[in-house]
Every structure is written in structure tokens, then in C-alpha cells.
Design a protein around this motif. Sequence first.
Motif, mmCIF file in Angstrom:
data_model
loop_
_atom_site.group_PDB
_atom_site.id
_atom_site.type_symbol
_atom_site.label_atom_id
_atom_site.label_comp_id
_atom_site.label_asym_id
_atom_site.label_seq_id
_atom_site.Cartn_x
_atom_site.Cartn_y
_atom_site.Cartn_z
ATOM 1 N N LEU A 91 0.836 -1.198 0.000
ATOM 2 C CA LEU A 91 0.000 0.000 0.000
ATOM 3 C C LEU A 91 0.876 1.256 0.000
ATOM 4 C CD1 LEU A 91 -2.931 1.247 0.389
ATOM 5 C CD2 LEU A 91 -2.299 1.370 2.807
ATOM 6 N N PHE A 92 1.920 1.245 0.822
ATOM 7 C CA PHE A 92 2.822 2.397 0.870
ATOM 8 C C PHE A 92 3.447 2.632 -0.504
ATOM 9 C CE2 PHE A 92 3.871 1.269 5.582
ATOM 10 C CZ PHE A 92 2.606 1.657 5.969
ATOM 11 N N ASP A 93 3.946 1.568 -1.116
ATOM 12 C CA ASP A 93 4.566 1.692 -2.445
ATOM 13 C C ASP A 93 3.590 2.247 -3.470
ATOM 14 O OD1 ASP A 93 7.025 0.767 -1.625
ATOM 15 O OD2 ASP A 93 6.733 -1.273 -2.367
ATOM 16 N N ALA A 94 2.368 1.778 -3.423
ATOM 17 C CA ALA A 94 1.353 2.221 -4.381
ATOM 18 C C ALA A 94 1.067 3.712 -4.252
ATOM 19 C CB ALA A 94 0.063 1.422 -4.188
ATOM 20 N N HIS A 95 1.360 4.278 -3.082
ATOM 21 C CA HIS A 95 1.090 5.693 -2.844
ATOM 22 C C HIS A 95 2.368 6.514 -2.675
ATOM 23 C CE1 HIS A 95 -2.801 3.813 -2.051
ATOM 24 N NE2 HIS A 95 -3.289 4.957 -2.460
ATOM 25 N N GLY A 96 3.505 5.919 -3.061
ATOM 26 C CA GLY A 96 4.774 6.640 -3.032
ATOM 27 C C GLY A 96 5.279 6.971 -1.633
#
Length: 156
Positions: A91-96
Motif C-alpha cells: 500500500l505504501f509503495d502504491a502511494h509513493g
Amino acid sequence: MSTDHGLEQDFNSLDAQYDASQAYIRSQVHAGWTLIRSRYDDGGYSGGSTERPALQRLLVDVKARKVEVIVVYKVDRLTRSLADFAKLVELFDAHGVSFVSVTQQFNTTTSMGRLTLNVLLFCPVRARGHLGAHPRQDRRLQAERSLGRRYGAARI
């Protein structure tokens, strides 16, 4: 395990963890880091569950792109479940959003930190993929372990 024991004190463990995290963020001012006003403390809740009010608030802010880097004192302050951790990092990666653990030299704002994370998350998944792949060998190893035999590195 987190409990609400001691949370009523003027200065408690959550405060100490927050202070350490805040000091780390201040040490990164050269990289443009600033401390946001929101504090995501789940005092009295166990890290064994992601169903915690402050964590849910953090996830809403991540999705709203209000957060660029999540700084925790230790990884298990975020979650104690590797599966949940993998989902959160996805989730963090998907939102930078990058992730930093102050006390564990874990920092996904760098390429080496992202590599470390990928290795950390890959190894248990790979091990699970091998379980049951060789049932006869698995049964033999279980039988030998039940007899007290161990293989691999010596215990220290």
C-alpha cells in the motif's frame, strides 16, 4: 505486547518512542524532511492486529497522499505480522510512501533499503512455497527433529 499499563504516566514508552522518531526526522532535515502534526499512537492496542484506530487513520492519510515517509521506532510497532507488513508496504509503495524504522537501520527511502525490504519479504514467501513440495523429505526431517537431531548452523 502493547497494553495500556503505564500510559497514564506523564512520560511513558510511547512518548520515548515518539521522541526518538522525532529526533530521527530532525536529523533528516537536510533531505527536506519535516515533522507533520499528526501523531499515530495506538497505546493499549497490540501490534498483532491492523484493526487499530490510529493505524487506520494513518492508512487514510497515506491514501490521501498526506504522508511521504512513515517513521516508526521499531517495525513491530507497525505490525507483528509479516503478512500484514507485506500488505502495508505494498500500500505504501502504491502511494509513493517510504518506511523507516529508527532502531533497526531499515529505510526504504534508499535503493539499498528497498532491496533489504524485498529480501526480507521474499524469503518467508519462498520458504512457504517450498513447504510441502517434498512431502517425503519433509516427513523425514520432522521425524529426525522429533528425535532431537538438528541440521544447519549450530545454536549459540
